[in-house]
Design a protein around this motif. Structure first.
Motif, PDB file in Angstrom:
ATOM      1  N   UNK A 107       0.894  -1.309  -0.066  1.00 43.15           N
ATOM      2  CA  UNK A 107      -0.097   0.061  -0.225  1.00 43.15           C
ATOM      3  C   UNK A 107       0.843   1.185   0.019  1.00 43.15           C
ATOM      4  N   UNK A 108       2.004   1.164   0.886  1.00 43.46           N
ATOM      5  CA  UNK A 108       2.798   2.561   0.844  1.00 43.46           C
ATOM      6  C   UNK A 108       3.405   2.767  -0.434  1.00 43.46           C
ATOM      7  N   UNK A 109       3.819   1.599  -1.541  1.00 41.55           N
ATOM      8  CA  UNK A 109       4.670   1.833  -2.439  1.00 41.55           C
ATOM      9  C   UNK A 109       3.570   2.226  -3.406  1.00 41.55           C
ATOM     10  N   UNK A 110       2.347   1.972  -3.364  1.00 37.80           N
ATOM     11  CA  UNK A 110       1.485   2.393  -4.223  1.00 37.80           C
ATOM     12  C   UNK A 110       1.172   3.830  -4.108  1.00 37.80           C
ATOM     13  N   UNK A 111       1.291   4.312  -2.806  1.00 36.33           N
ATOM     14  CA  UNK A 111       1.008   5.706  -2.266  1.00 36.33           C
ATOM     15  C   UNK A 111       2.075   6.486  -2.867  1.00 36.33           C
ATOM     16  N   UNK A 112       3.473   5.988  -2.684  1.00 37.33           N
ATOM     17  CA  UNK A 112       4.770   6.822  -3.266  1.00 37.33           C
ATOM     18  C   UNK A 112       4.484   6.893  -4.648  1.00 37.33           C
ATOM     19  N   UNK A 113       3.976   5.964  -5.400  1.00 37.60           N
ATOM     20  CA  UNK A 113       3.778   6.287  -6.747  1.00 37.60           C
ATOM     21  C   UNK A 113       2.798   7.221  -7.182  1.00 37.60           C
ATOM     22  N   UNK A 114       1.696   7.004  -6.756  1.00 38.92           N
ATOM     23  CA  UNK A 114       0.551   7.965  -6.799  1.00 38.92           C
ATOM     24  C   UNK A 114       1.170   9.616  -6.570  1.00 38.92           C
ATOM     25  N   UNK A 115       1.533   9.485  -5.328  1.00 37.93           N
ATOM     26  CA  UNK A 115       2.177  10.872  -5.114  1.00 37.93           C
ATOM     27  C   UNK A 115       3.037  11.496  -5.937  1.00 37.93           C
ATOM     28  N   UNK A 116       4.092  10.632  -6.510  1.00 38.53           N
ATOM     29  CA  UNK A 116       5.244  11.088  -7.222  1.00 38.53           C
ATOM     30  C   UNK A 116       4.341  11.395  -8.657  1.00 38.53           C
ATOM     31  N   UNK A 117       3.305  10.565  -9.153  1.00 40.92           N
ATOM     32  CA  UNK A 117       2.705  11.023 -10.183  1.00 40.92           C
ATOM     33  C   UNK A 117       1.859  12.333 -10.249  1.00 40.92           C
ATOM     34  N   UNK A 118       1.621  12.574  -9.109  1.00 39.10           N
ATOM     35  CA  UNK A 118       0.986  13.831  -8.986  1.00 39.10           C
ATOM     36  C   UNK A 118       1.905  14.973  -8.370  1.00 39.10           C
ATOM     37  N   UNK A 119       3.266  14.560  -8.894  1.00 41.90           N
ATOM     38  CA  UNK A 119       4.400  15.629  -8.805  1.00 41.90           C
ATOM     39  C   UNK A 119       4.452  16.302  -7.542  1.00 41.90           C
ATOM     40  N   UNK A 120       4.190  15.696  -6.322  1.00 34.99           N
ATOM     41  CA  UNK A 120       4.577  16.438  -5.096  1.00 34.99           C
ATOM     42  C   UNK A 120       6.005  16.736  -5.067  1.00 34.99           C
ATOM     43  N   UNK A 121       6.271  17.947  -4.205  1.00 38.42           N
ATOM     44  CA  UNK A 121       7.635  18.207  -4.135  1.00 38.42           C
ATOM     45  C   UNK A 121       8.229  17.556  -3.277  1.00 38.42           C
ATOM     46  N   UNK A 122       7.809  16.839  -2.423  1.00 37.99           N
ATOM     47  CA  UNK A 122       8.728  16.276  -1.539  1.00 37.99           C
ATOM     48  C   UNK A 122       7.564  15.362  -0.459  1.00 37.99           C
ATOM     49  N   UNK A 123       8.203  14.573   0.049  1.00 34.18           N
ATOM     50  CA  UNK A 123       7.731  13.384   1.111  1.00 34.18           C
ATOM     51  C   UNK A 123       8.157  13.274   2.164  1.00 34.18           C
ATOM     52  N   UNK A 124       7.165  13.239   3.185  1.00 35.17           N
ATOM     53  CA  UNK A 124       7.520  12.957   4.519  1.00 35.17           C
ATOM     54  C   UNK A 124       6.968  11.374   4.777  1.00 35.17           C
ATOM     55  N   UNK A 125       7.761  10.506   5.227  1.00 34.16           N
ATOM     56  CA  UNK A 125       7.172   9.243   5.420  1.00 34.16           C
ATOM     57  C   UNK A 125       7.821   8.567   6.619  1.00 34.16           C
ATOM     58  N   UNK A 126       6.887   7.792   7.214  1.00 33.81           N
ATOM     59  CA  UNK A 126       7.050   6.841   8.263  1.00 33.81           C
ATOM     60  C   UNK A 126       7.343   5.456   7.623  1.00 33.81           C
ATOM     61  N   UNK A 127       8.795   5.346   7.467  1.00 31.10           N
ATOM     62  CA  UNK A 127       9.030   4.124   6.527  1.00 31.10           C
ATOM     63  C   UNK A 127       8.598   2.818   7.079  1.00 31.10           C
ATOM     64  N   UNK A 128       8.337   2.133   6.105  1.00 32.00           N
ATOM     65  CA  UNK A 128       7.711   0.521   6.454  1.00 32.00           C
ATOM     66  C   UNK A 128       8.985  -0.475   5.877  1.00 32.00           C
ATOM     67  N   UNK A 129       9.154  -1.252   6.937  1.00 33.75           N
ATOM     68  CA  UNK A 129      10.376  -2.297   6.541  1.00 33.75           C
ATOM     69  C   UNK A 129       9.861  -2.862   5.357  1.00 33.75           C
ATOM     70  N   UNK A 130      10.914  -3.231   3.996  1.00 33.67           N
ATOM     71  CA  UNK A 130      10.279  -3.811   2.951  1.00 33.67           C
ATOM     72  C   UNK A 130      10.325  -3.015   1.806  1.00 33.67           C
ATOM     73  N   UNK A 131      10.324  -1.537   2.018  1.00 35.25           N
ATOM     74  CA  UNK A 131      10.507  -0.787   0.964  1.00 35.25           C
ATOM     75  C   UNK A 131      11.664   0.205   0.840  1.00 35.25           C
ATOM     76  N   UNK A 132      12.803  -0.562   1.325  1.00 35.79           N
ATOM     77  CA  UNK A 132      13.969   0.311   1.289  1.00 35.79           C
ATOM     78  C   UNK A 132      14.422   0.553  -0.194  1.00 35.79           C
ATOM     79  N   UNK A 133      14.436  -0.593  -0.968  1.00 35.96           N
ATOM     80  CA  UNK A 133      14.797  -0.160  -2.453  1.00 35.96           C
ATOM     81  C   UNK A 133      14.137   1.168  -2.784  1.00 35.96           C
ATOM     82  N   UNK A 134      12.492   1.149  -2.742  1.00 37.51           N
ATOM     83  CA  UNK A 134      11.960   2.522  -2.998  1.00 37.51           C
ATOM     84  C   UNK A 134      12.618   3.477  -2.617  1.00 37.51           C
ATOM     85  N   UNK A 135      12.855   3.626  -1.308  1.00 38.38           N
ATOM     86  CA  UNK A 135      13.427   4.882  -0.511  1.00 38.38           C
ATOM     87  C   UNK A 135      14.599   5.071  -1.360  1.00 38.38           C
TER      88      UNK A 135
END
Lengths: 343, 343
Positions: A107-135
DNA sequence: CTGAAAGCGCTTACAG
DNA sequence: CTGAAAGCGCTTACAG
């Protein structure tokens, strides 16, 4: 819906070019004639013109929007920090899009993708183990991102979090000072190595050791919320029952309170209780609950400020830092043996 | 940050035109050759292409984003409904931008403007008295908007809210059935004619009258949160003190609990207490709190569904309706005279 | 079955 | 001091 007014309409109405309107909108008045200026002003208010932020964003390649992804919105911590982040963003003309990942990496990964597609200028995240690659990918691209509440192994980026070890040390020492000797700790699942949980356990162990108290593994319960009642059962079935509990966070607290309510265990007298995370009903609970509060307001402010700075000067690359905040002990009656009961 | 991949890059890589890529992205495969399709697929994944939603929104004149403006995020009602709205939106590919107006009309107006500038496709709002004009303008433009929790005088639009009258009738009748006779009601300020507050007072009055109990105006306290302790003081200084209180919402409840805690008033025995809005600690409070719950989940679902439907068929104009939801009584011990005390 | 062209509503060098 | 022109990254008739 009535046709949208665009900059072209305003230009027509004011008898100038679109460029000039745009200059006006962006407060570039240096060379603008006084008369032009007032004509534009009038045209804008006559037409009730509202700029289209989407078009501006496309051209400017910046949306003045940030994404905030929390692991679990049910924690009071999340909502409080979010409010503080929103305050800072608002003051700076930024919008925030809040996402709740429910501790689910997909779910987190999907959110990150959506937010990037929406061209957010930045991200604050409470990271979830398992998405290291994405970060990591984002960090390599110098995409502005700040972590909150949790560290990620091997990733070096700005992170704002509590001095968790200190939090449980405060808790344990306070309990010891109040005459409790057999102290257990209950928190949510440890399997994913979630920073605050691990650090709080470690702080608990350290505090006991410093007081020359032997650490009993059967006093340490780290499990899913739904399993906590069972864990408490185990705890209270031990030959040597604990006489106090450190609750790892506000959600475990609810489980502990429910359990002790159902089993008629008198908090304070029969079992001392201290929880990390202040809760709204702390002061009016019977007995009032001793808590360790996080400075959520300051933490939210800091995490937002760091991110906005990163967004503004992409160049001013400073070394990423870990920003620790100090927990605060709020003493109430749930950790006083004599203070049990209703009043 | 590495250069962003655009549709043009993908077109180059795949050796087709931008149009074709766009067709692919929009799932218009009707006439697309199998081979073209797989070439595009490969190009997209090779380049890790992510479409730019901002550009798409500009062209499509729709952002798949809605705005939600709540009057006061501190109410548990707000956060619960928001979660439910977000669920529905997510399932339908919509994003939500949440704004907290702090019951401040200026702030709300500014949020509405910002959200419109961001080209949201629709708005869910807990309306604040004083912004009627703004709402009216939007309604006249057929801009999709749904109200939540509050009605606005003279405006005819879809609204989702509790059957508030029923809520206080349930409360009063329950208290009467449990032997309480002198029932007061405490809620937040009435000066702005906020729907739920007014309706809850009216329901309270109606229920008393139906039971042939005379209504005492000095038993009705509608005031700002900060003044509630004083209001309670007045209540408890009366010659004929009330023997039960209906709390108008979760925030007034906290004030009442604080007050009775500080003044050692035993809830249940000395004063019956029932509150509208379920609270997390209701079941574990001493004594457990009798509450009137709102079906927040269903209400959020409904309000979001109505809005999304409006957004999708702008034409299918149905007459706006008021959607009332039924409150639910949860009986616990704070309304049992014999049930007072700690266990 | 695929591509060229126009256009969504802005901003920004650049020319004058 | 102001305007013409190009372009942000897409989508969509339309032509072929």
């Amino acid at each position: 819906m009535s046709k949208k007014i665009t900059i072209a309409d305003v230009a027509n109405q004011a008898g100038v070019s679109k460029s000039t309107i745009s200059q006006y909108l962006n407060n570039r008045f240096e060379y603008m004639g006084e008369e032009t200026r007032s004509r534009i002003k009038k045209a804008i208010s006559d037409l009730e013109y509202q700029p289209n932020v989407v078009a501006r964003s496309l051209k400017k390649k910046s949306t003045s929007t940030i994404g905030v992804i929390v692991a679990n919105i049910l924690h009071a911590f999340s909502t409080q920090v979010i409010r503080s982040i929103e305050n800072v963003c608002n003051e700076n003309g930024f919008s925030t899009i809040i996402c709740n990942a429910d501790d689910n990496p997909e779910k987190e990964k999907k959110y990150i993708e959506t937010l990037l597609a929406k061209q957010v200028d930045g991200l604050i995240v409470v990271p979830i183990s398992g998405n290291s690659d994405t970060y990591e990918k984002l960090l390599n691209q110098d995409f502005p991102i700040v972590f909150l509440d949790r560290l990620v192994d091997g990733l070096n980026t700005d992170t704002v979090l509590l001095n968790n070890g200190k939090a449980s040390e405060l808790a344990v020492n306070h309990l010891l000072e109040n005459g409790y000797e057999k102290i257990a700790i209950v928190t949510t699942s440890l399997i994913d190595n979630v920073t605050p949980r691990v650090e709080r356990i470690n702080g608990y162990i350290k505090a006991l050791e410093e007081n020359n108290i032997s650490v009993r593994t059967d006093y340490i319960k780290g499990m899913e919320l739904s399993k906590i009642p069972q864990g408490l059962n185990e705890l209270f079935s031990l030959d040597e029952k604990p006489d106090a509990i450190v609750s790892g966070n506000d959600l475990t607290l609810m489980e502990i309170l429910k359990y002790s309510f159902e089993h008629q265990i008198r908090i304070g007298k029969e079992i001392g209780l201290i929880t990390i995370d202040e809760v709204s009903f702390g002061p009016i609970h019977s007995p009032p609950l001793t808590t360790i509060a996080q400075p959520t307001f300051e933490m939210g402010k800091e995490v937002a400020t760091i991110l906005l700075n990163k967004i503004r000067d992409k160049n001013a690359k400073q070394d990423p830092a870990v920003h620790r905040y100090e927990p605060r002990l709020i003493v109430r009656k749930s950790t006083k043996k004599e203070g049990a009961g209703n009043e």
